[in-house]
Design a protein around this motif. Structure first.
Motif, PDB file in Angstrom:
ATOM      1  N   ARG A  38      10.102 -23.076  30.985  1.00 16.49           N
ATOM      2  CA  ARG A  38       9.468 -21.916  30.360  1.00 16.49           C
ATOM      3  C   ARG A  38       8.628 -21.105  31.343  1.00 16.49           C
ATOM      4  O   ARG A  38       7.988 -20.143  30.970  1.00 16.49           O
ATOM      5  N   ARG A  39       8.636 -21.477  32.610  1.00 12.60           N
ATOM      6  CA  ARG A  39       7.891 -20.750  33.638  1.00 12.60           C
ATOM      7  C   ARG A  39       8.809 -19.743  34.319  1.00 12.60           C
ATOM      8  O   ARG A  39      10.032 -19.882  34.305  1.00 12.60           O
ATOM      9  N   ASP A  40       8.207 -18.736  34.969  1.00  8.06           N
ATOM     10  CA  ASP A  40       9.010 -17.723  35.648  1.00  8.06           C
ATOM     11  C   ASP A  40       9.250 -18.066  37.116  1.00  8.06           C
ATOM     12  O   ASP A  40       9.653 -17.207  37.894  1.00  8.06           O
ATOM     13  N   PHE A  41       9.010 -19.313  37.499  1.00  3.95           N
ATOM     14  CA  PHE A  41       9.301 -19.766  38.862  1.00  3.95           C
ATOM     15  C   PHE A  41       9.742 -21.216  38.818  1.00  3.95           C
ATOM     16  O   PHE A  41       9.587 -21.895  37.811  1.00  3.95           O
TER      17      PHE A  41
END
Length: 179
Positions: free
Chosen positions: A74-77
């Motif tokens: 769910r993180r962008d990295f």
């Protein structure tokens, strides 16, 4: 107040062990008992400092491997850690057979020039390898991460045959880390 000895300052250490790692949590707690002087503690590893109070927030919250994976998805990295590698990707304490399998994974060499790349470990070991004359005076012994005249990270990175894995194929006996 001292950090070691019978009058050590009490302190809390947060450890990221998950709910599905109860055996590892138990080992840390056993070491804590031993450090505090419990004579019946099953652990004889003397690395746990007296006064330390380990706390396992992920374990206590019931967060397992799937929960950690879900969190990072769910993180962008992306941290770029290969699946099944753990935090210390190529730690020599994992054992040579595990390292060879991990090194064979397609995503295991994404972080070139860092400790998340087996070639980084091979270079580090080569720079710090020690040599000494053999006891019988015939030749030289080489001391690397996996013992005397054993496999090196360079061997493992080049798809060494299982016979080359040496006595630490299944891990090193001193491994009591809590990564």
């Amino acid at each position: 107040m001292p950090m070691r000895g019978p009058d050590a300052a009490l302190h809390i250490r947060l450890l990221g062990l998950r709910a599905d790692e109860s055996n590892r949590v138990g080992r840390v707690l056993s070491r804590t008992l031993f450090a505090e002087g419990a004579s019946t503690a099953s652990c004889t590893v003397r690395t746990q400092p007296p006064g330390e109070r380990p706390y396992f927030p992920l374990h206590e919250a019931g967060i397992d491997a799937a929960g950690v994976i879900d969190f990072w998805q769910r993180r962008d990295f992306d941290l770029g850690i290969p699946n099944g590698a753990g935090n210390c990707v190529f730690c020599f304490m994992k054992g040579t057979s595990s390292l060879v399998k991990l090194g064979a994974k397609p995503d295991a060499r994404r972080r070139s020039g860092t400790p998340s790349d087996m070639d980084w470990w091979a270079d580090f070991e080569e720079r710090h390898l020690r040599t000494a004359p053999k006891r019988n005076g015939e030749g030289v012994s080489r001391f690397g991460f996996f013992g005397v005249n054993s496999a090196t990270f360079a061997d493992l990175a080049s798809d060494a045959e299982p016979a080359a894995y040496g006595r630490y194929a299944n891990g090193t006996p001193a491994c009591d880390c809590t990564d």
